[in-house]
Design a protein around this motif. Structure first.
Motif, PDB file in Angstrom:
ATOM      1  N   GLY A   1      13.803  35.126 -11.729  1.00 39.32           N
ATOM      2  CA  GLY A   1      13.372  35.983 -10.637  1.00 39.32           C
ATOM      3  C   GLY A   1      12.022  35.546 -10.103  1.00 39.32           C
ATOM      4  O   GLY A   1      11.221  34.945 -10.830  1.00 39.32           O
TER       5      GLY A   1
ATOM      6  N   ILE B   1      15.427  41.797 -16.722  1.00 40.52           N
ATOM      7  CA  ILE B   1      16.145  41.474 -15.487  1.00 40.52           C
ATOM      8  C   ILE B   1      17.638  41.541 -15.798  1.00 40.52           C
ATOM      9  O   ILE B   1      18.149  40.751 -16.581  1.00 40.52           O
TER      10      ILE B   1
ATOM     11  N   TYR C   1      17.212  35.998  -8.934  1.00 44.80           N
ATOM     12  CA  TYR C   1      17.519  34.949  -7.958  1.00 44.80           C
ATOM     13  C   TYR C   1      18.764  34.188  -8.412  1.00 44.80           C
ATOM     14  O   TYR C   1      19.677  33.943  -7.613  1.00 44.80           O
TER      15      TYR C   1
ATOM     16  N   LYS D   1      14.235  41.421  -8.843  1.00 45.90           N
ATOM     17  CA  LYS D   1      15.574  41.062  -8.403  1.00 45.90           C
ATOM     18  C   LYS D   1      15.878  39.640  -8.855  1.00 45.90           C
ATOM     19  O   LYS D   1      15.089  38.721  -8.638  1.00 45.90           O
TER      20      LYS D   1
ATOM     21  N   GLU E   1      12.279  45.722 -12.418  1.00 45.40           N
ATOM     22  CA  GLU E   1      12.072  45.819 -10.979  1.00 45.40           C
ATOM     23  C   GLU E   1      12.295  44.484 -10.272  1.00 45.40           C
ATOM     24  O   GLU E   1      12.337  44.434  -9.042  1.00 45.40           O
TER      25      GLU E   1
ATOM     26  N   TYR F   1      24.308  48.384 -14.788  1.00 44.82           N
ATOM     27  CA  TYR F   1      24.855  47.204 -14.121  1.00 44.82           C
ATOM     28  C   TYR F   1      26.274  47.448 -13.618  1.00 44.82           C
ATOM     29  O   TYR F   1      26.637  47.046 -12.501  1.00 44.82           O
TER      30      TYR F   1
ATOM     31  N   SER G   1      18.072  34.880 -16.846  1.00 45.94           N
ATOM     32  CA  SER G   1      17.858  35.189 -15.434  1.00 45.94           C
ATOM     33  C   SER G   1      16.539  34.641 -14.921  1.00 45.94           C
ATOM     34  O   SER G   1      15.532  34.627 -15.636  1.00 45.94           O
TER      35      SER G   1
END
Length: 356
Positions: A79, A70, A94, A92, A90, A207, A77
């Protein structure tokens, strides 16, 4: 670009673990431990997809800061996958927590705080929280994992080990936490250090692909992760003395509790003896391409930036970031990291934790 992908062709012990998790009281926190290239992320991907198929709400915490799925690297991270996925890439994000490095060394506090804070967030929405960790499991890594387990208090620890290399971590929790010991799959592929660097390069590049340059007034933000703005300015006499003594051009200087912190450029190639208990210095060029965390009012990282230039006199900085202007308005704090990286993904090196 991602090492791990979803597959249902897994050793039988993974299916036994899955069955146990299906029956486990919810919500449940699962922490996956294992050394480098033991299949931690592949296992997390398998478990998440299978549990999603059973109707559970899943949270993924990706804390493998150097080999993040991620995006971006140097963060932890959280998600919530909404459907089946092939790889972490894949998912996303949060929320992120900024660590500022691609290795846990010297950043144990950030690693523990980040996983804990994001786990707390995940518990508000998920039935099952899967925490993927770094491969640092020996030496100081034993203490890092111990403190992380003590802080997060996972309900289940999944240990992927080739022999008994995780036992120093697991032993204190034998009677406190449910532990599943799994064998490392024979299908696991080993990646060289160079391959890992190339994978990370592609992730940095992706990124920062649509980044823009902004000139910001540093006075409008809390500045953290560095001592560069602590204490008080050195006076002109101190500046002149240090420049003459060490043949430096001093760009910026602070006096913090009786110790000097100097940002300098060499004006002469001479040997220098510096008492680091009294004087700490860094080359001005080392601040260029330094990774920054853009932090919101709740302490979470809304995105990354690359410091391109800093004007200490006017307290202005040029920062390259994919964040838009509206998101930048939400930033309360700019936190200095210790990775130097260009927007094309090329890493320029790590700074010591105490360098800034």
């Amino acid at each position: 670009m991602n090492k791990a992908r979803y597959t249902q062709e897994v050793p039988e012990d993974r299916k036994e673990l899955l069955n146990a998790l299906n029956e486990h009281k919810k919500p449940v926190k699962i922490m996956i431990l294992g050394g480098v290239d033991t299949g931690k992320t592949t296992l997390a991907t398998f478990l998440a997809n299978e549990l999603l198929s059973s109707g559970f709400r899943i949270a993924i915490i990706d804390s493998d800061i150097g080999q993040k799925g991620i995006l971006p690297p140097a963060t932890i991270s959280l998600g919530f996958p909404e459907g089946l996925f092939e790889s972490f890439g894949e998912i996303k994000a949060y929320k992120h927590y900024f660590v500022g490095s691609i290795t846990p060394n010297q950043f144990f506090g950030e690693m523990i705080a980040g996983v804990k804070l994001l786990t707390d967030e995940a518990e508000k929405k998920a039935d099952i929280i899967i925490i993927d960790t770094t491969g640092m499991i020996s030496g100081a890594g034993v203490e890092l994992k111990r403190m992380k387990i003590e802080t997060v208090k996972p309900d289940v620890i999944v240990a992927l080990q080739k022999e008994n290399e995780l036992e120093p971590i697991l032993k204190p929790f034998e009677e406190k936490t449910q532990i599943f010991r799994l064998e490392v799959s024979k299908k696991v592929r080993k990646f060289s250090r160079e391959e890992r660097r190339e994978i990370r390069k592609e992730k940095w590049k992706k990124y920062f692909r649509d980044s823009k340059s902004y000139t910001v007034n540093l006075n409008h933000f809390i500045i953290s992760g560095t001592q560069l703005f602590q204490g008080e300015d050195i006076n002109e006499n101190e500046k002149s003395l240090l420049e003459a003594l060490f043949k430096w051009l001093i760009i910026h200087g602070r006096k913090i509790g009786g110790k000097y912190l100097i940002v300098k450029v060499d004006t002469s190639n001479i040997p220098r003896q510096v008492d680091k208990n009294v004087l700490q210095y860094i080359d001005f060029e080392k601040l260029s391409n330094l990774l920054l965390g853009m932090i919101d009012k709740d302490g979470f990282c809304v995105g990354l930036g690359i410091l391109k230039f800093v004007n200490f006199r006017d307290m202005k900085a040029e920062i390259l970031t994919p964040l838009d202007e509206e998101t930048i308005k939400e930033i309360r704090e700019i936190r200095f990291g210790r990775v130097r990286v260009r927007e094309d993904g090329e890493e320029l090196g790590l700074l010591d934790r105490n360098a800034l």
